[in-house]
Design an enzyme around this catalytic site. Structure first.
Site, PDB file in Angstrom:
ATOM      1  N   ILE A 128      -0.754   7.132   3.651  1.00 36.80           N
ATOM      2  CA  ILE A 128       0.295   6.923   4.659  1.00 36.80           C
ATOM      3  C   ILE A 128       1.484   6.150   4.073  1.00 36.80           C
ATOM      4  O   ILE A 128       2.649   6.479   4.346  1.00 36.80           O
ATOM      5  CB  ILE A 128      -0.313   6.189   5.881  1.00 36.80           C
ATOM      6  CG1 ILE A 128      -1.273   7.134   6.614  1.00 36.80           C
ATOM      7  CG2 ILE A 128       0.775   5.655   6.809  1.00 36.80           C
ATOM      8  CD1 ILE A 128      -2.220   6.438   7.597  1.00 36.80           C
ATOM      9  N   THR A 134       1.347   3.190  -2.505  1.00 34.30           N
ATOM     10  CA  THR A 134       1.000   4.052  -3.636  1.00 34.30           C
ATOM     11  C   THR A 134       0.048   5.181  -3.271  1.00 34.30           C
ATOM     12  O   THR A 134      -0.387   5.930  -4.147  1.00 34.30           O
ATOM     13  CB  THR A 134       0.356   3.203  -4.745  1.00 34.30           C
ATOM     14  OG1 THR A 134      -0.757   2.498  -4.178  1.00 34.30           O
ATOM     15  CG2 THR A 134       1.353   2.208  -5.326  1.00 34.30           C
ATOM     16  N   TYR A 150     -14.392  -3.115  10.896  1.00 29.60           N
ATOM     17  CA  TYR A 150     -13.058  -2.537  10.680  1.00 29.60           C
ATOM     18  C   TYR A 150     -12.251  -2.594  11.969  1.00 29.60           C
ATOM     19  O   TYR A 150     -11.096  -3.047  11.983  1.00 29.60           O
ATOM     20  CB  TYR A 150     -13.193  -1.091  10.179  1.00 29.60           C
ATOM     21  CG  TYR A 150     -11.875  -0.368  10.068  1.00 29.60           C
ATOM     22  CD1 TYR A 150     -10.893  -0.809   9.184  1.00 29.60           C
ATOM     23  CD2 TYR A 150     -11.598   0.752  10.848  1.00 29.60           C
ATOM     24  CE1 TYR A 150      -9.667  -0.146   9.087  1.00 29.60           C
ATOM     25  CE2 TYR A 150     -10.391   1.419  10.756  1.00 29.60           C
ATOM     26  CZ  TYR A 150      -9.428   0.969   9.873  1.00 29.60           C
ATOM     27  OH  TYR A 150      -8.221   1.606   9.786  1.00 29.60           O
ATOM     28  N   GLY A 176       0.839  -1.204   0.000  1.00 23.26           N
ATOM     29  CA  GLY A 176       0.000   0.000   0.000  1.00 23.26           C
ATOM     30  C   GLY A 176       0.870   1.247   0.000  1.00 23.26           C
ATOM     31  O   GLY A 176       0.566   2.231   0.670  1.00 23.26           O
TER      32      GLY A 176
HETATM   33  N1  LIG Z   1      -6.627   7.405   6.975  1.00 23.31           N
HETATM   34  C1  LIG Z   1      -7.045   7.111   8.196  1.00 23.31           C
HETATM   35  O1  LIG Z   1      -7.813   7.880   8.816  1.00 23.31           O
HETATM   36  C2  LIG Z   1      -6.544   5.859   8.875  1.00 23.31           C
HETATM   37  C3  LIG Z   1      -6.733   5.759  10.257  1.00 23.31           C
HETATM   38  C4  LIG Z   1      -6.292   4.614  10.912  1.00 23.31           C
HETATM   39  C5  LIG Z   1      -5.653   3.617  10.196  1.00 23.31           C
HETATM   40  N2  LIG Z   1      -5.486   3.743   8.852  1.00 23.31           N
HETATM   41  C6  LIG Z   1      -4.782   2.643   8.159  1.00 23.31           C
HETATM   42  O2  LIG Z   1      -3.692   3.164   7.431  1.00 23.31           O
HETATM   43  C7  LIG Z   1      -3.359   2.265   6.381  1.00 23.31           C
HETATM   44  C8  LIG Z   1      -3.136   3.063   5.099  1.00 23.31           C
HETATM   45  O3  LIG Z   1      -4.357   3.682   4.733  1.00 23.31           O
HETATM   46  P1  LIG Z   1      -4.417   5.161   4.137  1.00 23.31           P
HETATM   47  O4  LIG Z   1      -5.180   5.987   5.104  1.00 23.31           O
HETATM   48  O5  LIG Z   1      -3.104   5.618   3.670  1.00 23.31           O
HETATM   49  O6  LIG Z   1      -5.433   4.887   2.915  1.00 23.31           O
HETATM   50  P2  LIG Z   1      -5.311   4.990   1.333  1.00 23.31           P
HETATM   51  O7  LIG Z   1      -4.919   6.359   0.915  1.00 23.31           O
HETATM   52  O8  LIG Z   1      -6.624   4.438   0.871  1.00 23.31           O
HETATM   53  O9  LIG Z   1      -4.120   3.985   0.962  1.00 23.31           O
HETATM   54  C9  LIG Z   1      -4.298   2.615   1.032  1.00 23.31           C
HETATM   55  C10 LIG Z   1      -3.154   1.928   0.324  1.00 23.31           C
HETATM   56  O10 LIG Z   1      -3.400   0.514   0.380  1.00 23.31           O
HETATM   57  C11 LIG Z   1      -3.415   0.005  -0.936  1.00 23.31           C
HETATM   58  N3  LIG Z   1      -4.361  -1.082  -1.055  1.00 23.31           N
HETATM   59  C12 LIG Z   1      -5.692  -1.071  -0.850  1.00 23.31           C
HETATM   60  N4  LIG Z   1      -6.202  -2.288  -1.083  1.00 23.31           N
HETATM   61  C13 LIG Z   1      -5.159  -3.074  -1.432  1.00 23.31           C
HETATM   62  C14 LIG Z   1      -5.017  -4.432  -1.789  1.00 23.31           C
HETATM   63  N5  LIG Z   1      -6.061  -5.265  -1.821  1.00 23.31           N
HETATM   64  N6  LIG Z   1      -3.782  -4.895  -2.104  1.00 23.31           N
HETATM   65  C15 LIG Z   1      -2.706  -4.083  -2.088  1.00 23.31           C
HETATM   66  N7  LIG Z   1      -2.782  -2.785  -1.744  1.00 23.31           N
HETATM   67  C16 LIG Z   1      -3.987  -2.306  -1.422  1.00 23.31           C
HETATM   68  C17 LIG Z   1      -3.782   1.142  -1.827  1.00 23.31           C
HETATM   69  O11 LIG Z   1      -3.332   0.890  -3.152  1.00 23.31           O
HETATM   70  P3  LIG Z   1      -3.966   1.676  -4.426  1.00 23.31           P
HETATM   71  O12 LIG Z   1      -4.072   3.107  -4.019  1.00 23.31           O
HETATM   72  O13 LIG Z   1      -2.966   1.423  -5.505  1.00 23.31           O
HETATM   73  O14 LIG Z   1      -5.302   1.075  -4.661  1.00 23.31           O
HETATM   74  C18 LIG Z   1      -3.046   2.291  -1.141  1.00 23.31           C
HETATM   75  O15 LIG Z   1      -1.698   2.305  -1.551  1.00 23.31           O
HETATM   76  C19 LIG Z   1      -4.501   1.245   6.298  1.00 23.31           C
HETATM   77  O16 LIG Z   1      -4.076   0.035   6.910  1.00 23.31           O
HETATM   78  C20 LIG Z   1      -5.604   1.902   7.130  1.00 23.31           C
HETATM   79  O17 LIG Z   1      -6.458   0.946   7.705  1.00 23.31           O
HETATM   80  C21 LIG Z   1      -5.908   4.834   8.182  1.00 23.31           C
END
Ligand SMILES: NC(=O)c1ccc[n+]([C@@H]2O[C@H](COP(=O)([O-])OP(=O)(O)OC[C@H]3O[C@@H](n4cnc5c(N)ncnc54)[C@H](OP(=O)(O)O)[C@@H]3O)[C@@H](O)[C@H]2O)c1
Length: 249
Positions: free
Chosen positions: A18, A15, A150, A13
């Site tokens: 975070i 791309t 979640y 992830g």
């Molecule tokens: N944002 C928040 O408020 C928040 C809070 C707590 C925890 N988190 C955690 O932080 C982590 C990163 O999330 P983020 O907030 O940065 O969200 P994001 O912008 O949606 O990024 C998610 C990343 O995971 C990749 N991804 C999604 N589904 C995938 C799959 N099946 N196989 C491989 N890669 C996959 C996406 O790839 P593509 O973009 O190429 O599809 C992207 O690079 C997650 O584990 C999330 O649960 C986020």
């Protein structure tokens, strides 16, 4: 700082959000990067943003994809990986009456089974003394009805970090968790929350955060980089919350 000079790091992830912010930070400190993503447009954007990185498509929710990931890691870093950030994750907020089997499976397949199978497949690819980092959620420990599945998936992962830390400790490999609060990424859009609902939600949560704002990806990336670095060389089985104080009480 140059804490990652010539270090080989894999970020799932990597791309978006975070993961991408952490990739940029580690790259700025000298790391060689293998990034995985899922959507073609984000993979292209990450390649443009970080031309020196190797960016591949790899579905973290598909158990059949872990062998390809291990092979990519072997050719990327024949001498072994120095760090592994298993960050890919997903969250859609639904209360009990609106969930179904697909909703439960989607969360647990990606947020729990994915990193566990990746950790197993990559165990021999991480060099002794390396670091592994997983991602939790500040919703764990709360009681919101709509984060039911979640939060449960991230709570399970939080528990798993401790077993993984014990598993890898004899090789000097540290396993930790970084736990973001509400952070401005594609996360909520990906989870299906409409833009107007996101705006209201983010304003409401910002008002509850002691530091007065929601997070940005680099807030989490800074702490992820610390936990992956030798500066955290005596830290394992730990969780660091990056949420502006939202969950400190
Ligand atoms: N944002 C928040 O408020 C928040 C809070 C707590 C925890 N988190 C955690 O932080 C982590 C990163 O999330 P983020 O907030 O940065 O969200 P994001 O912008 O949606 O990024 C998610 C990343 O995971 C990749 N991804 C999604 N589904 C995938 C799959 N099946 N196989 C491989 N890669 C996959 C996406 O790839 P593509 O973009 O190429 O599809 C992207 O690079 C997650 O584990 C999330 O649960 C986020």
């Amino acid at each position: 700082m140059n804490r990652f000079k010539d270090a080989s790091i894999l970020i799932t992830g990597g791309t978006s959000g975070i993961g991408l912010a952490t990739a940029k930070r580690l790259s700025g400190e000298g790391a060689r990067l293998l990034l995985t993503g899922h959507s073609a447009d984000h993979i292209d954007a990450a390649r443009n943003a970080l031309p020196d990185a190797t960016v591949i498509a790899n579905d973290a929710s598909d158990p059949d994809s872990v062998e390809a990931l291990a092979e990519a890691a072997a050719s990327f870093a024949p001498g072994g990986l120095d760090g592994l950030f298993l960050n890919a994750g997903y969250g859609a907020f639904e209360s009990l009456g609106d969930i179904d089997a697909a909703h439960v499976d989607r969360h647990f397949d990606l947020n729990l089974r994915g990193p566990l199978l990746q950790a197993r497949a990559l165990a021999d690819r991480i060099g002794d003394g390396g670091a592994m980092l997983l991602v939790g959620s500040a919703t764990v420990g709360g009681a919101r009805a709509d984060t039911l599945v979640y939060s449960a998936s991230k709570a399970a992962l939080r528990q798993a970090v401790r077993s993984l830390a014990s598993e890898f400790a004899p090789r000097g490999i540290r396993v930790n968790m970084v736990t973001p609060g509400l952070t401005e990424t594609h996360f909520h859009t990906r989870g299906g929350m409409p833009d107007d609902a996101q705006k209201t939600y983010k304003e409401k949560v910002a008002g509850m955060i002691p530091l007065g704002r929601i997070g940005v990806p680099d807030d989490v990336a800074k702490v992820a980089a610390f936990l992956l670095s030798d500066e955290a060389g005596y830290v394992t089985g730990a969780e660091l919350r990056v949420d502006g104080g939202l969950t400190m009480a």
